[in-house]
Design a protein around this motif. Sequence first.
Motif, mmCIF file in Angstrom:
data_model
loop_
_atom_site.group_PDB
_atom_site.id
_atom_site.type_symbol
_atom_site.label_atom_id
_atom_site.label_comp_id
_atom_site.label_asym_id
_atom_site.label_seq_id
_atom_site.Cartn_x
_atom_site.Cartn_y
_atom_site.Cartn_z
ATOM 1 N N PHE A 9 1.006 -1.299 -0.098
ATOM 2 C CA PHE A 9 -0.157 0.120 -0.121
ATOM 3 C C PHE A 9 0.476 1.454 0.638
ATOM 4 O O PHE A 9 2.448 1.118 0.893
ATOM 5 N N CYS A 51 -9.319 -7.200 -2.788
ATOM 6 C CA CYS A 51 -8.796 -5.723 -1.744
ATOM 7 C C CYS A 51 -9.931 -4.831 -1.028
ATOM 8 O O CYS A 51 -10.453 -4.763 -0.433
ATOM 9 N N TYR A 73 -2.834 0.525 -3.834
ATOM 10 C CA TYR A 73 -2.549 -0.988 -3.931
ATOM 11 C C TYR A 73 -1.757 -1.567 -5.027
ATOM 12 O O TYR A 73 -2.456 -1.449 -6.570
#
Length: 179
Positions: free
Chosen positions: A119, A143, A133
Amino acid sequence: MKGIIFTEFLELVEDQFGLEVLDEVLTMSEDEGIYTSVGSYDHKKLVKLIVNLSKKTGIEPSTLQTVFGRTVFKTLLSSLPDDASVSQSKTTFQFIHHVENYIHVEVKKLYPDASPPRFVFISESESEMLMDYHSARCMGHVCLGLIEGCAQHFGENIEVNMVQTNKDQSIARFSLRKA
């Protein structure tokens, strides 16, 4: 990719669509469906299972991934060791930082060959977070579901938007806004 992801996915498919559909998806994928939660497996096998489940059910792969992420959050949370300092997180934003700054670091220590997602935090206020991401596995929709499951866990109403930022889908930008 850790086997717990595979075992949870197969369980979700059986629970939501039945054993017959699971068997058909495994057959279509040329997969015996034998996974252990502690094993490590090629993520491409999971992608193939998701694509074939999509073909079988008519549900978009991205939708299947999001639902899976939302569903698997609690299992992954409960699988964390007691010393993972999870209790220090009181909000979704805190937990996401904890995943990047602690959990992914510990995963790399335990499994040096592992390549957990990353991240990159772009901006954050008390009510908004913007982050990217990065993952070679290209599972931004998983995610997305994990973030939604996290917000549900913390009892927060958070609007989550995701945009794929590159052609191969290895980077997704997430905008989170507390309602």
